[in-house]
Design a protein around this motif. Structure first.
Motif, PDB file in Angstrom:
ATOM      1  N   GLU A  81      -1.991   7.008   4.682  1.00  0.00           N
ATOM      2  CA  GLU A  81      -1.296   5.743   4.969  1.00  0.00           C
ATOM      3  C   GLU A  81       0.074   5.998   5.605  1.00  0.00           C
ATOM      4  O   GLU A  81       0.463   5.313   6.548  1.00  0.00           O
ATOM      5  CB  GLU A  81      -1.162   4.892   3.712  1.00  0.00           C
ATOM      6  N   PHE A  82       0.808   6.990   5.101  1.00  0.00           N
ATOM      7  CA  PHE A  82       2.096   7.322   5.708  1.00  0.00           C
ATOM      8  C   PHE A  82       1.902   7.956   7.079  1.00  0.00           C
ATOM      9  O   PHE A  82       2.717   7.753   7.986  1.00  0.00           O
ATOM     10  CB  PHE A  82       2.916   8.239   4.787  1.00  0.00           C
ATOM     11  N   GLN A  83       0.820   8.696   7.266  1.00  0.00           N
ATOM     12  CA  GLN A  83       0.524   9.278   8.568  1.00  0.00           C
ATOM     13  C   GLN A  83       0.256   8.184   9.592  1.00  0.00           C
ATOM     14  O   GLN A  83       0.740   8.237  10.720  1.00  0.00           O
ATOM     15  CB  GLN A  83      -0.669  10.237   8.462  1.00  0.00           C
ATOM     16  N   LYS A  84      -0.495   7.153   9.183  1.00  0.00           N
ATOM     17  CA  LYS A  84      -0.756   6.021  10.084  1.00  0.00           C
ATOM     18  C   LYS A  84       0.543   5.341  10.499  1.00  0.00           C
ATOM     19  O   LYS A  84       0.724   4.987  11.655  1.00  0.00           O
ATOM     20  CB  LYS A  84      -1.667   4.990   9.403  1.00  0.00           C
ATOM     21  N   LEU A  85       1.445   5.146   9.537  1.00  0.00           N
ATOM     22  CA  LEU A  85       2.721   4.499   9.826  1.00  0.00           C
ATOM     23  C   LEU A  85       3.584   5.364  10.743  1.00  0.00           C
ATOM     24  O   LEU A  85       4.110   4.889  11.752  1.00  0.00           O
ATOM     25  CB  LEU A  85       3.484   4.207   8.534  1.00  0.00           C
ATOM     26  N   ALA A  86       3.715   6.640  10.412  1.00  0.00           N
ATOM     27  CA  ALA A  86       4.614   7.527  11.152  1.00  0.00           C
ATOM     28  C   ALA A  86       4.168   7.759  12.591  1.00  0.00           C
ATOM     29  O   ALA A  86       4.993   8.046  13.457  1.00  0.00           O
ATOM     30  CB  ALA A  86       4.737   8.864  10.425  1.00  0.00           C
ATOM     31  N   THR A  87       2.876   7.634  12.847  1.00  0.00           N
ATOM     32  CA  THR A  87       2.360   7.880  14.194  1.00  0.00           C
ATOM     33  C   THR A  87       1.944   6.597  14.905  1.00  0.00           C
ATOM     34  O   THR A  87       1.307   6.656  15.959  1.00  0.00           O
ATOM     35  CB  THR A  87       1.178   8.860  14.145  1.00  0.00           C
ATOM     36  N   GLN A  88       2.341   5.468  14.364  1.00  0.00           N
ATOM     37  CA  GLN A  88       2.010   4.170  14.956  1.00  0.00           C
ATOM     38  C   GLN A  88       2.740   3.992  16.289  1.00  0.00           C
ATOM     39  O   GLN A  88       3.964   4.166  16.372  1.00  0.00           O
ATOM     40  CB  GLN A  88       2.403   3.068  13.978  1.00  0.00           C
ATOM     41  N   THR A 140       0.832  -1.205   0.000  1.00  0.00           N
ATOM     42  CA  THR A 140       0.000   0.000   0.000  1.00  0.00           C
ATOM     43  C   THR A 140       0.866   1.254   0.000  1.00  0.00           C
ATOM     44  O   THR A 140       0.609   2.199  -0.755  1.00  0.00           O
ATOM     45  CB  THR A 140      -0.947   0.004   1.226  1.00  0.00           C
ATOM     46  N   LEU A 141       1.917   1.264   0.818  1.00  0.00           N
ATOM     47  CA  LEU A 141       2.806   2.425   0.883  1.00  0.00           C
ATOM     48  C   LEU A 141       3.538   2.642  -0.440  1.00  0.00           C
ATOM     49  O   LEU A 141       3.749   3.788  -0.846  1.00  0.00           O
ATOM     50  CB  LEU A 141       3.803   2.278   2.026  1.00  0.00           C
ATOM     51  N   GLN A 142       3.901   1.571  -1.114  1.00  0.00           N
ATOM     52  CA  GLN A 142       4.544   1.712  -2.421  1.00  0.00           C
ATOM     53  C   GLN A 142       3.628   2.417  -3.407  1.00  0.00           C
ATOM     54  O   GLN A 142       4.052   3.317  -4.136  1.00  0.00           O
ATOM     55  CB  GLN A 142       4.964   0.346  -2.974  1.00  0.00           C
ATOM     56  N   GLN A 143       2.365   2.033  -3.430  1.00  0.00           N
ATOM     57  CA  GLN A 143       1.411   2.679  -4.334  1.00  0.00           C
ATOM     58  C   GLN A 143       1.167   4.125  -3.934  1.00  0.00           C
ATOM     59  O   GLN A 143       1.099   5.013  -4.771  1.00  0.00           O
ATOM     60  CB  GLN A 143       0.088   1.914  -4.383  1.00  0.00           C
TER      61      GLN A 143
END
Length: 133
Positions: free
Chosen positions: A78-85, A14-17
């Motif tokens: 999606e990157f926000q979810k990852l960065a704040t996980q 998902t992050l790649q897309q």
């Protein structure tokens, strides 16, 4: 140090897309990142066609370069979810030896296409002016 299965294969896909979309100026949070490369326009084929900053069409390396995006979490969910996980924060704190956790100051994404020049090792920490609690 290894943190097995800290990010699933589905999330990586998902992050790649989403990275491809962000590099082409598509921001699902409605705001651009703090820094992103400019789009490359190929005017030789079918009029004007935006290739995106990667400039890589699978055939040529004419525009290949290393790309940097700063604070992608501001423009993409999606990157926000990852960065704040929370789990990511716990891993960072564990690696750094911080017993009171970690906070996100800035994120960076580097995209390196085939044929682009190598990255040179450097440290950004002298540029961050943080006073520990």
């Amino acid at each position: 140090v290894v943190f097995p299965r800290s990010i699933s294969g589905d999330v990586v896909n998902t992050l790649q897309q989403r990275l491809e979309d962000v590099l082409r100026g598509k921001y699902d949070r409605g705001t651009p990142p703090d820094k992103a490369p400019a789009l490359i326009v190929d005017s030789k084929k079918d009029g004007r066609r935006k290739l995106g900053p990667l400039g890589y069409d699978g055939k040529t390396t004419k525009h290949n370069r290393v790309l940097q995006i700063i604070n992608i979490h501001k423009c993409d969910n999606e990157f926000q979810k990852l960065a704040t996980q929370e789990a990511i924060g716990e891993m960072v704190a564990k690696l750094a030896g911080w017993e009171h956790g970690a906070r996100l100051a800035q994120d960076q994404v580097w995209a390196k296409t085939p044929g682009s020049p190598p990255l040179v090792f450097h440290r950004d920490s002298p540029y961050f002016m943080f006073t520990p609690d």
